[in-house]
Motif scaffolding. Structure first.
Motif, PDB file in Angstrom:
ATOM      1  N   SER A 136       0.886  60.126   8.267  1.00  0.00           N
ATOM      2  CA  SER A 136       0.067  59.146   8.963  1.00  0.00           C
ATOM      3  C   SER A 136       0.918  58.316   9.916  1.00  0.00           C
ATOM      4  O   SER A 136       1.897  57.695   9.491  1.00  0.00           O
ATOM      5  CB  SER A 136      -0.612  58.223   7.953  1.00  0.00           C
ATOM      6  OG  SER A 136      -1.189  57.122   8.602  1.00  0.00           O
ATOM      7  N   PRO A 137       0.556  58.258  11.205  1.00  0.00           N
ATOM      8  CA  PRO A 137       1.330  57.439  12.142  1.00  0.00           C
ATOM      9  C   PRO A 137       1.181  55.936  11.880  1.00  0.00           C
ATOM     10  O   PRO A 137       1.999  55.145  12.342  1.00  0.00           O
ATOM     11  CB  PRO A 137       0.750  57.817  13.511  1.00  0.00           C
ATOM     12  CG  PRO A 137      -0.629  58.304  13.220  1.00  0.00           C
ATOM     13  CD  PRO A 137      -0.550  58.972  11.880  1.00  0.00           C
ATOM     14  N   SER A 138       0.165  55.544  11.118  1.00  0.00           N
ATOM     15  CA  SER A 138      -0.021  54.128  10.805  1.00  0.00           C
ATOM     16  C   SER A 138       0.832  53.677   9.627  1.00  0.00           C
ATOM     17  O   SER A 138       0.957  52.475   9.367  1.00  0.00           O
ATOM     18  CB  SER A 138      -1.496  53.841  10.492  1.00  0.00           C
ATOM     19  OG  SER A 138      -1.868  54.395   9.236  1.00  0.00           O
ATOM     20  N   TRP A 147      -6.683  56.368  11.872  1.00  0.00           N
ATOM     21  CA  TRP A 147      -5.970  56.385  10.600  1.00  0.00           C
ATOM     22  C   TRP A 147      -6.124  55.031   9.913  1.00  0.00           C
ATOM     23  O   TRP A 147      -6.298  54.005  10.570  1.00  0.00           O
ATOM     24  CB  TRP A 147      -4.478  56.669  10.822  1.00  0.00           C
ATOM     25  CG  TRP A 147      -4.185  58.081  11.239  1.00  0.00           C
ATOM     26  CD1 TRP A 147      -4.157  58.563  12.509  1.00  0.00           C
ATOM     27  CD2 TRP A 147      -3.896  59.185  10.373  1.00  0.00           C
ATOM     28  NE1 TRP A 147      -3.854  59.908  12.502  1.00  0.00           N
ATOM     29  CE2 TRP A 147      -3.687  60.317  11.204  1.00  0.00           C
ATOM     30  CE3 TRP A 147      -3.787  59.328   8.986  1.00  0.00           C
ATOM     31  CZ2 TRP A 147      -3.378  61.568  10.683  1.00  0.00           C
ATOM     32  CZ3 TRP A 147      -3.472  60.579   8.470  1.00  0.00           C
ATOM     33  CH2 TRP A 147      -3.270  61.689   9.303  1.00  0.00           C
ATOM     34  N   TYR A 154      -5.271  56.611  17.230  1.00  0.00           N
ATOM     35  CA  TYR A 154      -4.078  57.315  17.704  1.00  0.00           C
ATOM     36  C   TYR A 154      -4.495  58.590  18.428  1.00  0.00           C
ATOM     37  O   TYR A 154      -5.594  59.124  18.202  1.00  0.00           O
ATOM     38  CB  TYR A 154      -3.160  57.685  16.534  1.00  0.00           C
ATOM     39  CG  TYR A 154      -2.554  56.497  15.835  1.00  0.00           C
ATOM     40  CD1 TYR A 154      -1.271  56.052  16.152  1.00  0.00           C
ATOM     41  CD2 TYR A 154      -3.259  55.803  14.861  1.00  0.00           C
ATOM     42  CE1 TYR A 154      -0.717  54.951  15.520  1.00  0.00           C
ATOM     43  CE2 TYR A 154      -2.723  54.697  14.223  1.00  0.00           C
ATOM     44  CZ  TYR A 154      -1.453  54.277  14.560  1.00  0.00           C
ATOM     45  OH  TYR A 154      -0.898  53.183  13.934  1.00  0.00           O
ATOM     46  N   GLY A 160      -0.381  61.737  17.411  1.00  0.00           N
ATOM     47  CA  GLY A 160       0.128  60.629  16.626  1.00  0.00           C
ATOM     48  C   GLY A 160       0.611  59.437  17.421  1.00  0.00           C
ATOM     49  O   GLY A 160       1.046  58.440  16.842  1.00  0.00           O
ATOM     50  N   THR A 161       0.532  59.488  18.741  1.00  0.00           N
ATOM     51  CA  THR A 161       0.949  58.344  19.553  1.00  0.00           C
ATOM     52  C   THR A 161      -0.147  57.282  19.559  1.00  0.00           C
ATOM     53  O   THR A 161      -1.336  57.607  19.509  1.00  0.00           O
ATOM     54  CB  THR A 161       1.255  58.769  21.000  1.00  0.00           C
ATOM     55  OG1 THR A 161       0.085  59.409  21.549  1.00  0.00           O
ATOM     56  CG2 THR A 161       2.429  59.730  21.049  1.00  0.00           C
TER      57      THR A 161
END
Length: 463
Positions: free
Chosen positions: A6-8, A90, A114, A118-119
């Motif tokens: 998870s990018p968060s 996310w 995102y 994932g950005t």
């Protein structure tokens, strides 16, 4: 289904632990906040939660390009320019909490947008605030703060004159059109509602504190505990508004977060108290000798004053927001600063020197706290970086010293100032700035073309 990274920073373990601790939960509200601070998303069933934490949730990019009515604003570039493609939301770590008093039992979790890679999706207001928090951290500074929540409790029905009216007490139906400012006995008539609000806040992990009867019929203020993380402070405010609205509705009244619902009385602000900590947790706004102000707090005030006019659209984002700015109304009408003075825009409150902070007073309760926070932090950064002189302190009645031209005088002026502002573009980020200004311009056009009752009252039999 294997879990993705998870990018968060959220983890499946958080969701698993929550479900284990709350077997009664049947559904979960997924909430993302758009440019206007409106919570948009979905309600999922219990069995879907782990999938959300494992892989996020696809949502259309257009969800962040909507106006106050939920209609597409094509000028944001987030609708057909992107083919209304899906991005991925996310969970925000730590934001999964139970909701108080729901039947069947429900929870809520905040989410952030995102790209599929994932950005960060930079028209998401949370990312705008995080950019400023990260920029300050790079300089070894960590903002702390809290927002105040002012609101009205109104009757569900309009009065005989067609205007909104204060709600009757939920205890015994008593009705008052008096201001009742600071009346403790007046608060007692709403105690069942206030108790439900406190219970909802406690369930969500929010430290809601003092309740006050404010300076208008049906107006109240609820203060929040100071946070060492301003993102958490903004989350608290957004979540508490939702709690107040839901609990008021359950008690048969309407919670109103308009900046100015009753024309002859004070409006509702969202004052932002902010201080700055260094890596050791020391408040860098504290002066060495009490009353001899730290250069850090003076330069921060200087930066906020210098950038206030071009930032007013963030603090007063709606047509109704501008009705709040009236002399002698506890809402500032110039970029003034002072000490222990509620007639100014930037106030250094009285109190313990260790708690030295700036109270930023222009924002209405209808503003988006993520964008307010981002703009205020960017103003402080500018003040510290360029060592901006705040100018002379305002003493006494700050309304008497206000000069024409210091601030935009209306919504359209604020939109044009924001559109041209390099500072605001840097503060919010280019994408968030474009999105926000485009949405506000579209809303202005909607209001401007509407023929209101005022038009008929003034002109029907006169011109």
């Amino acid at each position: 289904m294997s879990a993705e990274l998870s990018p968060s920073g959220s983890t499946v373990a958080e969701a698993e632990a929550f479900l284990a601790a709350h077997p009664e939960i049947e559904a979960i509200d997924l909430v993302m906040h758009d440019a206007n601070g409106i919570g948009r998303g979905k309600i999922i069933r219990r069995h879907e939660l782990l999938g959300f934490y494992k892989s996020g949730r696809h949502l259309p990019i257009s969800i962040l390009g909507l106006d106050i009515c939920g209609e597409d604003v094509h000028e944001t570039g987030l609708i057909w320019d992107q083919g209304d493609s899906d991005l991925r939301a996310w969970p925000v770590p730590g934001s999964l909490v139970p909701l108080h008093g729901t039947v069947p039992a429900r929870a809520e979790v905040f989410m952030c947008m995102y790209g599929l890679d994932g950005t960060p999706m930079t028209s998401d207001p949370r990312h705008a605030l995080q950019r400023q928090v990260d920029a300050l951290a790079a300089d070894g500074l960590y903002p702390a703060g809290a927002f105040e929540l002012e609101f009205f409790l109104l009757a569900n029905e309009r009065g005989p004159d067609g205007r909104v009216q204060p709600a009757r007490d939920v205890v015994d139906g008593r009705f008052s059109t008096k201001t009742e400012v600071y009346s403790v006995d007046h608060l007692h008539g709403m105690l069942p509602l206030f108790s439900a609000i406190y219970a909802g806040a406690a369930a969500a992990g929010i430290k809601a504190e003092t309740m006050i009867s404010e300076y208008a019929p049906g107006q109240y203020e609820l203060t929040l505990h100071y946070r060492e993380n301003v993102m958490q402070a903004a989350d608290d405010l957004m979540r508490l508004k939702r709690i107040v609205r839901a609990q008021a509705r359950a008690q048969g009244v309407t919670a109103c977060f308009m900046a100015k619902p009753i024309e002859h009385y004070a409006g509702s602000g969202m004052h932002f108290h902010v201080s700055m900590l260094d890596k050791s947790g020391r408040n860098v706004f504290v002066e060495a000798v009490e009353g001899q102000w730290s250069p850090n707090i003076l330069h921060s005030i200087g930066g906020l004053r210098a950038t206030m006019a071009e930032s007013m659209l963030v603090f007063a984002p709606h047509a109704n927001s501008w009705r709040r700015f009236v002399g002698q109304s506890y809402a500032p009408i110039s970029p003034s600063w002072g000490v222990n003075n509620r007639s100014v825009a930037l106030r250094i409150p009285a109190g313990d020197i260790k708690a030295r902070r700036i109270e930023h007073r222009p924002a209405g309760v209808d503003a988006n706290p993520y964008l307010v926070g981002a703009t205020v932090l960017a103003g402080i950064r500018a003040g510290l970086s360029y060592r901006v002189d705040p100018g002379p302190e305002t003493t006494g009645n700050g309304y008497e010293g206000a000069e024409a031209g210091e601030m935009p005088v209306d919504w359209r002026g604020a939109i044009e100032a924001a559109r041209a502002s390099t500072f605001l573009r840097d503060a919010l980020g280019e994408d968030m700035h474009r999105t926000f200004v485009a949405i506000k311009a579209a809303e202005y056009a909607r209001v401007a073309r509407t023929v209101s009752e005022v038009d008929f009252d003034l002109y029907l039999h006169s011109v």
